[in-house]
Design an enzyme around this catalytic site. Structure first.
Site, PDB file in Angstrom:
ATOM      1  N   GLU A 228       0.913   3.488  10.915  1.00 27.83           N
ATOM      2  CA  GLU A 228      -0.324   3.768  10.194  1.00 27.83           C
ATOM      3  C   GLU A 228      -1.537   3.755  11.110  1.00 27.83           C
ATOM      4  OE1 GLU A 228      -0.754   1.645   6.521  1.00 27.83           O
ATOM      5  OE2 GLU A 228       1.291   2.076   5.906  1.00 27.83           O
TER       6      GLU A 228
ATOM      7  N   LYS B 258       0.194   3.006  -5.846  1.00 25.08           N
ATOM      8  CA  LYS B 258       0.694   4.087  -5.000  1.00 25.08           C
ATOM      9  C   LYS B 258       1.323   5.109  -5.936  1.00 25.08           C
ATOM     10  CE  LYS B 258       2.116   1.340  -0.930  1.00 25.08           C
ATOM     11  NZ  LYS B 258       3.252   0.530  -0.420  1.00 25.08           N
TER      12      LYS B 258
HETATM   13  P1  PGA Z   1       4.925   1.766   3.025  1.00 25.99           P
HETATM   14  O1  PGA Z   1       3.856   0.714   3.525  1.00 25.99           O
HETATM   15  O2  PGA Z   1       4.211   3.017   2.659  1.00 25.99           O
HETATM   16  O3  PGA Z   1       5.851   1.905   4.182  1.00 25.99           O
HETATM   17  O4  PGA Z   1       5.595   1.144   1.814  1.00 25.99           O
HETATM   18  C1  PGA Z   1       2.615   0.519   2.900  1.00 25.99           C
HETATM   19  C2  PGA Z   1       2.522  -0.835   2.229  1.00 25.99           C
HETATM   20  O5  PGA Z   1       3.469  -1.627   2.237  1.00 25.99           O
HETATM   21  O6  PGA Z   1       1.474  -1.135   1.632  1.00 25.99           O
HETATM   22 ZN    ZN Z   2       2.468  -3.257   0.958  1.00 25.93          ZN
END
Ligand code: PGA
Ligand code: ZN
Length: 425
Positions: free
Chosen positions: A202, A334
């Protein structure tokens, strides 16, 4: 009305294939969106449908794209793009499984977001304004990664995200500027210590540390070095992502060479909370450890925000349960965890109804798609997490936020410190 739905294969920030969907309305207006992909995924998430096999590491999305063309497109033809709930309901029914295992959550979320973009374009409005109307004036508090560990950095540290928030900033734009100063200061400190080794998934610095706490100490020093008061102007947030190194009440911290039970995990984090200016902790224990969440929140939730990601997987039912048991104060939102915008919104509505906070979040696999900042502003979610302050798939979201804040002008209200949801009943 929807005239066509087309899926195409594009590539994400890890260089892996992903699903883009383009929805065209009668009259030619289009909306387009790209599905993101997680690496430290919760087991309760909608299925990210991949082809498997040897080609492209098994990551190709031919089946998901086939579902868009053969199943989703015919079903959506002629539907009203302004009826987001109706379109999403159709996707949910067409799929017919709790985990979107038939169509693939990647196929459904790209479609769902593309429908929203098409409707906004038809209305002649930016998506945030289309979703939130005149009332959408809150700019979220950014939560930005400085060091990236866990599954995003081959397990170099156990803890996944070492982030900063800027509760003392006066605007979204100022929060980004302060974060940029901290990121640069952290880079200089890493360089001086001979530990600068590139970036994780990221965009945060690759964590070349001996243990997790060293990263916390370095981050605190970076905040000071950049000229901010730790905890007041700029504070630390952690995404422990504990499911990636623990399950069934057993946690194995490879970097520390330690094995802990759930109570030990809570103690370890408690020590860090006492020594460093940490204001928010995400997934402090594993997704199967509800008792651990409750214990952690009971001990520290008065002053520290407790966020559920893998634990809540953007599910309204789980959010309501978290409110009832007191396991979390805040839900990470998400959209691809549940697979449609309407279900994401339902999770947020459930949180609001119970006095919980929300954080709209990107995934570790991202693209130039900027839908999520529009969701945060449009729905009035007061926190926003996109990874670090490098790499254009991250910067695209931060920069779009700057444009929105500018468009709001004097009407913009920066969420600031009040966005951090703490306290116990
Ligand atoms: P991921 O990580 O998109 O790999 O799940 C982001 C998070 O854990 O917030
Ligand atoms: Zn997370």
């Amino acid at each position: 009305r929807i005239a066509s739905v087309h899926g195409r294969r594009v590539w994400d920030s890890r260089g892996r294939p992903t699903v883009e969907v383009e929805v065209t309305l009668q009259g030619g207006v289009t909306g387009r969106a790209i599905a993101p992909a997680g690496a430290s995924t919760g087991s309760g998430e909608a299925l990210d449908l991949r082809d498997g096999g040897k080609r492209l590491g098994g990551h190709d999305v031919g089946r998901a794209l086939g579902n868009v063309e053969r199943l989703i497109a015919p079903a959506l033809l002629g539907r009203d793009a302004f009826d987001q709930n109706g379109a999403d309901r159709l996707l949910i029914d067409l799929d017919g499984t709790p985990g979107k295992t038939r169509l693939g959550g990647n196929a459904t979320i790209a479609t769902s977001m593309a429908v929203a973009h098409a409707a906004a374009a038809a209305a002649g409005l930016p998506l945030w304004r289309h979703l939130g109307g005149e009332g959408a004036v809150t700019m979220p508090l950014p939560e930005i990664q400085i060091f990236g560990g866990g599954k995003h950095a081959a397990g170099r540290l156990d803890i996944q995200d070492f982030l900063v928030v800027c509760p003392g900033a006066g605007s979204f734009a100022q929060a980004l500027e302060w974060t940029a100063e901290v990121y640069m200061a952290a880079g200089r400190l890493m360089e001086e210590a001979g530990r600068l080794k590139g970036v994780a998934d990221e965009g945060g610095f690759w964590p070349e540390f001996d243990d997790n706490e060293q990263a916390l100490a370095m981050l605190t020093r970076a905040i000071e070095r950049a000229g901010y008061r730790p905890g007041e102007e700029v504070a630390i947030a952690l995404d422990v992502a504990a499911s990636s190194f623990g399950a069934k009440g057993h946690y194995r911290l490879g970097r520390e060479g330690r094995e802990l039970d759930s109570a030990g995990m809570v103690e370890l984090l408690g020590g860090w909370l006492a020594r460093y200016p940490i204001v928010s902790v995400e997934d402090p224990v594993a997704e199967d450890d509800e008792a651990g969440f409750i214990a952690f929140r009971q001990r520290f939730g008065k002053n520290v925000q407790v966020v559920g990601d893998d634990f809540l997987v953007t599910d309204a039912g789980r959010v309501a349960r978290a409110a009832a048991t007191g396991s979390c104060s805040t839900v990470l939102l998400k959209p691809n965890q549940c697979g449609t915008l309407s279900e994401t919104k339902a999770a947020w509505e459930a949180a609001k109804a119970h006095g919980m906070g929300g954080i709209v979040s990107a995934r570790s696999g991202e693209s130039e798609d900027v839908t999520i900042i529009h969701l945060a502003v449009g729905w009035g979610v007061a926190q926003f997490k996109v990874g670090s302050f490098t790499r254009s798939e991250r910067m695209a979201k931060w920069n779009e936020g700057l444009r929105i804040e500018e468009a709001l002008g004097g009407r913009a209200r920066f969420a600031g410190r009040a966005a951090l949801t703490t306290g116990l009943e």
